[in-house]
Each structure stands twice: as C-alpha cells, then as structure tokens.
Design an enzyme around this catalytic site. Structure first.
Site, PDB file in Angstrom:
ATOM      1  N   CYS A  34       0.827  -1.210   0.000  1.00 48.47           N
ATOM      2  CA  CYS A  34       0.000   0.000   0.000  1.00 48.47           C
ATOM      3  C   CYS A  34       0.860   1.257   0.000  1.00 48.47           C
ATOM      4  CB  CYS A  34      -0.897   0.048   1.247  1.00 48.47           C
ATOM      5  SG  CYS A  34      -1.980  -1.364   1.483  1.00 48.47           S
ATOM      6  N   ASP A 431      20.532  36.903 -15.898  1.00 48.80           N
ATOM      7  CA  ASP A 431      19.157  37.376 -16.031  1.00 48.80           C
ATOM      8  C   ASP A 431      18.966  38.732 -15.345  1.00 48.80           C
ATOM      9  OD1 ASP A 431      16.277  36.511 -16.769  1.00 48.80           O
ATOM     10  OD2 ASP A 431      16.117  37.201 -14.692  1.00 48.80           O
TER      11      ASP A 431
END
Length: 474
Positions: A34, A431
């Site tokens: 599970c 940038d």
C-alpha cells in the site's frame, strides 16, 4: 535521503501525504502493498515491511492494494542524487523508452547492460526490465481503473503488442485480470481521465499565474483554475486540460490523444510540465533557511518549475523573449502560431505550436521579430528538423550542446534546460530580473553565481522564487 524504518513507521501511522510514493508498506498477512496514505485500518507493526519502490514490493511477491492504488502515487525521488545513470535510466523508463531489449537501452546511457543491471540492483533492488515491466503494468492498472479506454488501447498505451500478452503479464504480476480492475464501462471515450497525485504543498494558483502571463492564445487557454493546451508527440497530437481536485493532493487530467501508444509518455510529460515529482521536503530542507529565499519556502509557498511542452518550443520562446517583455514575447509568439501552426481542437484552442520543419524555411517578417532573431529561429528549426536534440545527458552536456546553435548563449541554454527538461540546478546567471530581485544594480553573472552556490542542486527553484518576488514578470 533514504528513510529509516522508524521514519516509515511514523509516516504510515500518521498517513502523512508528504511521504506518499517515497516508500510502500507491505503487509505480510495479506500479501498486499500500500501507499503510506492508505485509508485501510493500520496493520500490526510485526506484519509490516517497507520498500523504497513499488517494483521491489512486487518482486517480493506482494500485489498492489485495490483501495489506495499504489499505481497512482507520485513517483519516488529516493534515487535522485545517488547515481546519475540510474536517474537518467528511470526518466527514460517513465517516458516509455524501455519496452524491448535492455542492451540498446543501456547503450543509450553509455554503459553495458550488465553494469546497468548492477546499478539498479544496488540502488533499487530490482533489475531494469523488472522495474520497467512493473511501471508499465501499474500505469495500465491506473488506465483501467480511471479511464474508459478499451483494454486493447490500454495494452498499446503500455507497450504491449497484443491483448493476450498484456492479459498474461497483468495476471502474473497482480494475480488479477484486467476485467477485475476495470471500473465502469469501456467504450470509445471522448477523453482519457486520470488522477495525477503529488506531494503537498502545491501552489497551483502560483503556477497558473506564471503560465497565464506566457500563455499563447490558441495553443494554450486558462479559464479560472483550469489549464488547457494542444500538443504533438512524435506522429500523434491532441490536447489536454488539468485542474486541481478540491480536498485532494491531486490534479484531474483529461487527455485527448489520437494515438494510444503516445498516452504513457504524454502523461509523464504532463507530470514533468507541472513538476509533480518534486519532494517539497527535500527542497525546503535546504532553502528554507536561506536569507534570500527562506520566506518563499515556508509551508504552503514552495515553488515548482512550470515547464514548456517541448525542447524546440522552449528554444523558440527563449529566442523571441530575449531583451523584450513577457507581454511583447507572447504577442509575437501568438502571431507565429496563428500563421504557421496546424489546426487543432479543444475548448478555446485552435492551433498546435509549429513544428521545426514548418519554420525551417518560413518567411517570418511581419511578426515583430528582428531580422537577426528570425534568422536564428530558422536556423534552429532547420537543425531540429534534421534530428538535433539536447535531450539526453547531464546539465553541463545539455548546455554545451545547445550553445552550438546560433543565437543560443548561456542564459538561453540554461533557460531551456530549466523549462523544457526540468533541470533543478539550471541557473540563468545573467538574467536582468535576477539582478533586480537580488538588489544588484550593476550585477554580473559572477556575482549571482557566487550568491547561488549554496542553493545547489536547486538553483532553478531559487530563480523561480526570486522571479515570483518580482510578480512573475520574468
């Protein structure tokens, strides 16, 4: 970071969704494995053993739970950072690239098949072929449970050539038949609906804002919290929409695809586009205390890396967007798609992003591009139409290969790696928005590189956090 037995035990008992997919719980008394978020009553500790991945649990003889459905768990990031070759191999497997012999697959990775088997055994506890087969069958189980696709289409989507071989493999792996998993009636579906689980938190509103600023009309559409776009995948095409599921750590995907074989890689590409494999705990552990980034990485504010559909599209977007505003670039790119994109379908959609062959010799005047950038786009399109790609390899090799193209410098190459490949350590050092966010009036790449050194290997997330501080206008 490998989890200890005690950590797994605590997460299981708490049903902590942050650990979903990072390990699986196998119950000896039932023979079932599970997810840690399974709603079933907790088994006794002495009946439990833990596995790092679903393939290992299956190899030990356990079958997947029909209630929590392990096939829908986010993919485990436990292998990341431990072995580059394993990381690259798993990325290709999840995209559907290992449905045949192992030797040519290993050759793509630059290793022998024997060495690749040894690496998988060491890091995952299973062979590459067993891992790939389990991944294919778990995806088939999800398609059977969530979509109305005919069983033969499910088989094709998962790399099987016949229904009989698919049924045999499915029964051997899960001790179930496809019909026992099928929910609802199969037929000719209008769309394939799937649930895309992730580890919280996910700032969907932030992702939507970022994508909305850059959405190309006709190719993409955003309506409220719903994102739609058209796509191509090899010879196929289609469109999809994604929206959050209220009250769940999951997105609802509706996919319209004209080629069943493309469904698996397309779904994986969509997961990458929205960065759904991220483990926010790993990211926050390193960046939450950083004086420049800490506030962004507090609970509920962890950024993701929203992607661009393809490497070629990312390059064209980056070239067009050099030294102009986001709004200006979007206007030019929308004109480009309207003029050269093939027609497509979908709500508020009408175009596919142009193919490289459609732009290689195109007349790009009247779009708002400079002659130089138009020439760069044609040259890049010609290279991609002839098979160029920077798609495989590490960050450094991808950047180096991209920079061999005209018009592609360091900023553009890192931007493409960040948005198209989801490279977590890509860094646009020059940038202008980064300079502004860092308070560097006359910034240099050397300064930003020095400031970001402690962010490794998550520098791309640092960039996204700083862009967000500017209002997502980069």
């Amino acid at each position: 970071m490998k989890l200890t037995h005690d950590q797994c035990e605590q997460a299981r008992l708490a049903r902590d969704s942050r650990f979903d997919g990072r390990f699986f719980t196998a119950v000896k008394s039932t023979g079932i494995y599970c997810r840690p978020v399974c709603p079933a009553p907790a088994p006794k500790p002495e009946n439990v053993e833990y596995f790092d991945n679903a393939a290992s649990a299956a190899a030990a003889g356990y079958r997947p739970c029909l209630r929590c459905r392990p096939e829908s768990a986010p993919l485990s990031p436990a292998w990341r950072g431990s072995e580059t070759t394993v990381e690259r191999a798993l990325g290709l497997i999840h995209a559907g690239e290992l449905d045949g012999p192992l030797a040519p697959f290993a050759e793509r990775l630059g290793v022998s098949d024997r060495h690749l088997r040894r690496l998988f055994q060491r890091h995952l506890g299973v062979s590459p072929l067993n891992y790939a087969l389990n991944h294919r069958l778990l995806f088939a189980k999800q398609l059977l449970a969530e979509s109305p696709l005919p069983v033969m289409d499910v088989a094709l989507a998962c790399g099987f050539q016949s229904r009989r071989r698919f049924n045999d493999a499915f029964a051997r792996q899960f001790r179930l038949t496809p019909s026992q998993v099928r929910r609802g009636e199969a037929g000719q579906p209008r769309g394939c609906c799937l649930t895309l689980n992730y580890r919280p938190p996910l700032d969907w509103a932030g992702i939507i804002r970022f994508l909305s600023d850059r959405a190309l009309s006709g190719v993409e559409a955003i309506e409220g919290q719903v994102y739609r776009r058209t796509f191509r995948w090899q010879q196929g095409c289609g469109w999809f929409e994604v929206a959050p599921i209220p009250g769940k750590d999951a997105l609802a995907l509706t996919l319209h695809c004209d080629q069943p074989r493309a469904i698996r890689p397309v779904v994986q590409r969509i997961r990458q586009m929205f960065d759904l494999e991220l483990d926010p705990m790993q990211l926050s552990r390193q960046l939450a205390q950083d004086p420049l980034l800490g506030a962004t990485f507090q609970q509920g504010k962890v950024v993701r890396l929203p992607g661009i559909w393809s490497e070629f599209e990312a390059l064209v977007r980056a070239i067009v967007g050099q030294q102009i505003s986001v709004k200006g670039a979007r206007t030019i790119l929308t004109r480009l798609c309207e003029r050269f994109g093939a027609p497509s379908e979908g709500p508020q959609l009408g175009w596919l992003f142009p193919q490289p062959a459609e732009l290689a010799g195109a007349e790009l005047s009247g779009l708002g591009l400079t002659q130089t950038r138009a020439a760069w786009i044609r040259d890049i399109a010609l290279h991609y139409s002839q098979g160029f790609t920077a798609g495989e390899g590490d960050l450094a090799s991808r950047v180096a290969r991209l920079k061999t193209l005209k018009g592609v410098g360091d900023w553009t190459a890192h931007y493409v790696c960040m948005r198209a490949f989801g490279e977590s350590d890509a860094f646009v050092a020059s940038d202008l928005g980064l300079y502004h966010a860092l308070g560097l009036e006359k910034g240099t790449p050397k300064q930003t590189l020095a400031l970001a050194e402690t962010w490794r290997p998550w520098r791309a997330y640092g960039v996204m956090a700083l862009w967000r501080s500017l209002g997502d206008q980069q």
